[in-house]
Scaffold this active site. Structure first.
Site, short mmCIF file in Angstrom:
data_model
loop_
_atom_site.label_atom_id
_atom_site.label_comp_id
_atom_site.label_asym_id
_atom_site.label_seq_id
_atom_site.Cartn_x
_atom_site.Cartn_y
_atom_site.Cartn_z
N GLY A 69 -4.30 -0.54 7.75
CA GLY A 69 -3.27 -1.21 6.96
C GLY A 69 -2.98 -2.59 7.48
O GLY A 69 -2.49 -3.66 7.07
N HIS A 91 -2.82 6.51 4.57
CA HIS A 91 -1.30 6.59 4.95
C HIS A 91 -0.83 8.05 4.38
O HIS A 91 -1.42 8.21 3.40
CB HIS A 91 -0.65 5.42 4.30
N CYS A 123 1.07 -1.03 -0.11
CA CYS A 123 -0.10 -0.05 -0.15
C CYS A 123 0.68 1.29 -0.01
O CYS A 123 0.54 2.18 -0.69
CB CYS A 123 -1.01 0.00 1.13
N LYS A 158 10.24 -3.38 1.22
CA LYS A 158 9.17 -3.83 0.30
C LYS A 158 9.32 -2.50 -0.68
O LYS A 158 9.10 -2.55 -1.97
CB LYS A 158 7.64 -3.97 0.68
N1 LIG Z 1 -5.19 -3.38 5.14
C1 LIG Z 1 -4.70 -2.75 3.98
O1 LIG Z 1 -4.71 -1.49 3.80
C2 LIG Z 1 -3.84 -3.78 3.14
C3 LIG Z 1 -3.10 -2.98 1.98
C4 LIG Z 1 -2.37 -3.66 1.15
C5 LIG Z 1 -2.44 -5.34 1.37
N2 LIG Z 1 -3.18 -5.70 2.38
C6 LIG Z 1 -3.10 -7.36 2.40
O2 LIG Z 1 -4.36 -7.71 2.32
C7 LIG Z 1 -4.49 -9.10 3.14
C8 LIG Z 1 -5.53 -8.86 3.96
O3 LIG Z 1 -5.75 -7.72 4.79
P1 LIG Z 1 -6.84 -7.10 5.68
O4 LIG Z 1 -6.35 -5.74 6.18
O5 LIG Z 1 -8.11 -7.18 4.81
O6 LIG Z 1 -6.93 -8.18 6.98
P2 LIG Z 1 -7.99 -8.42 7.91
O7 LIG Z 1 -9.09 -7.40 8.22
O8 LIG Z 1 -7.59 -9.18 8.86
O9 LIG Z 1 -8.78 -9.74 7.13
C9 LIG Z 1 -8.46 -10.98 6.69
C10 LIG Z 1 -9.23 -11.79 6.06
O10 LIG Z 1 -8.45 -13.03 5.54
C11 LIG Z 1 -9.37 -13.98 6.04
N3 LIG Z 1 -8.96 -15.35 6.55
C12 LIG Z 1 -7.99 -15.56 7.62
N4 LIG Z 1 -7.59 -16.68 7.68
C13 LIG Z 1 -8.19 -17.32 6.46
C14 LIG Z 1 -8.03 -18.88 6.06
N5 LIG Z 1 -7.41 -19.77 6.90
N6 LIG Z 1 -8.72 -19.07 4.91
C15 LIG Z 1 -9.38 -18.10 4.42
N7 LIG Z 1 -9.55 -16.92 4.56
C16 LIG Z 1 -8.89 -16.29 5.76
C17 LIG Z 1 -10.29 -13.50 6.98
O11 LIG Z 1 -11.50 -14.33 7.39
P3 LIG Z 1 -12.09 -14.56 8.85
O12 LIG Z 1 -12.89 -13.16 8.94
O13 LIG Z 1 -12.87 -15.73 8.47
O14 LIG Z 1 -11.09 -14.80 9.75
C18 LIG Z 1 -10.56 -12.15 6.57
O15 LIG Z 1 -11.51 -12.10 5.75
C19 LIG Z 1 -3.05 -9.11 3.81
O16 LIG Z 1 -2.25 -9.82 3.08
C20 LIG Z 1 -2.40 -7.39 4.03
O17 LIG Z 1 -1.31 -7.62 3.87
C21 LIG Z 1 -3.89 -5.28 3.37
#
Ligand SMILES: NC(=O)c1ccc[n+]([C@@H]2O[C@H](COP(=O)([O-])OP(=O)(O)OC[C@H]3O[C@@H](n4cnc5c(N)ncnc54)[C@H](OP(=O)(O)O)[C@@H]3O)[C@@H](O)[C@H]2O)c1
Length: 338
Positions: free
Chosen positions: A159, A241, A128, A212
């Site tokens: 994030g 950010h 991001c 990164k």
């Molecule tokens: N947040 C950001 O700004 C951002 C920016 C760039 C990239 N990312 C990347 O995007 C990804 C997710 O981030 P997020 O911020 O959305 O995290 P989050 O709010 O913690 O959400 C995680 C998601 O992954 C699912 N999950 C967890 N364990 C799983 C499994 N075993 N099988 C299938 N699904 C599973 C969760 O489902 P449950 O609800 O069932 O647990 C939830 O839907 C990460 O790789 C992060 O690095 C995030």
């Protein structure tokens, strides 16, 4: 072209934003499969007037799926990504799992959409903080090669996902109530604090988040010579950010020229008038698609230095929107199959 889409991590912060953006942009999809962990299986989420049931993501979830957006963390991507590709699904992955692999395009549609055509089933969304920095710098780079970038980030807790948003709110309340602060998501308390520590420390003393920015910038700009000097910092902000960026360019870019170049660019909004106290902040930019740039000024650190302040919504352009734009490009150019 109508596609069958799956969203892995549909209950998470990024997954929820993807669903919102698919709707807002009226992306033409034939069907949408919502996937998450076992914990969420059976929950319902409304999409375009229909209640969709969340399923547990397994290798077989990807049968008859054309494209899957993955946003469930690197370990899930590493296990299920190749399984999806094996079943003929193109994976647009938000995690760090495949970004630096040579045959995986790392794409920001405003910068290197041409890379999408080389995919072999996997496409990575950049980090991001890298996305918003490069969207702001690309119009300047096209005018004059950028030799060096110094950047300090001020990164919001969204994030890190939904758990981190909850932790900031809870610890802030505890701090106001004079209670003990017991951080679980971050190594130290994030309430009323700043942490110069995102992701894990590397042997060279930089954090993985900082590395990164170094490595992804080279890959996306297709420029091995560009030098990035980053410090990544987590701040107690819910969303968006911010980045203090200074560049050294080959040719001089005056602040006035920079404003004109950025004004004409896609995905960038100049918000820069210090006389009127106009500059972007996270509260101004949350929910917006563009990357906002202000405080543009001539820098002191080199002959051709330019400094600026860059703010972007990390859940949107930093993750969900960028992924949806890649999807839209693939639908438009019909380059889903490989
Ligand atoms: N947040 C950001 O700004 C951002 C920016 C760039 C990239 N990312 C990347 O995007 C990804 C997710 O981030 P997020 O911020 O959305 O995290 P989050 O709010 O913690 O959400 C995680 C998601 O992954 C699912 N999950 C967890 N364990 C799983 C499994 N075993 N099988 C299938 N699904 C599973 C969760 O489902 P449950 O609800 O069932 O647990 C939830 O839907 C990460 O790789 C992060 O690095 C995030």
């Amino acid at each position: 072209m109508n596609i069958n889409l799956a969203m892995v991590g549909s209950t998470g912060a990024v997954g929820q934003e993807v669903l919102k953006i698919l709707n807002e942009r009226n992306v033409k999809i034939n069907s949408l499969k919502l996937l998450a962990s076992k914990r969420s299986a059976g929950k319902t989420i409304e999409f375009r007037g229909e209640k969709l049931v969340v399923e547990e993501a397994t290798p077989d979830s990807f049968e008859n799926i054309d494209v899957a957006i993955f946003s469930a963390g690197g370990s899930i991507s590493k296990i299920l990504g190749p399984e999806a590709v094996k079943r003929g699904t193109v994976v647009i992955d938000n995690s760090n799992a495949f970004r630096m692999e040579t045959d995986v395009p790392l794409v920001i549609p405003e910068i290197n959409p041409h890379a999408i055509h080389k995919h072999k089933g996997l496409i990575s969304n950049p980090n991001c903080s890298t996305i918003q920095m490069l969207v702001a710098l690309k119009p300047l780079y096209d005018y004059s090669k950028i030799k060096k970038i110094w950047v300090s980030t001020y990164q919001s807790v969204s994030g890190t996902g939904t758990k981190a948003i909850k932790e900031l709110k809870e610890l802030s309340q505890n701090a106001l109530d004079g209670k003990e602060l017991n951080p679980k998501v971050y190594p130290k308390a994030i309430a009323f604090n700043v942490l110069p520590h995102l992701d894990v420390f590397q042997p060279n003393g930089y954090t993985l988040e900082e590395m990164k920015m170094v490595n992804e910038t080279k890959k996306i700009f297709e420029d091995e010579e560009i030098i990035v000097e980053p410090t990544a910092v987590r701040v107690p902000v819910i969303n968006c950010h911010s980045e203090a960026v200074t560049i050294e360019t080959e040719k001089e870019i005056t602040p006035q020229k920079a404003r004109a170049l950025l004004d004409a660019a896609n995905g960038v909004c100049v918000m820069d008038n210090i006389e009127e106290l106009i500059y972007p902040t996270p509260l101004d930019v949350a929910g917006k698609d563009d990357v906002y740039v202000g405080r543009i000024r001539k820098g002191f650190i080199a002959q051709n230095a330019l400094s600026m302040w860059v703010v972007g919504d990390n859940l949107r352009k930093g993750a969900a929107l960028n992924a949806v734009q890649i999807l839209e490009y693939m639908i438009d150019k019909e380059c889903i199959k490989w």
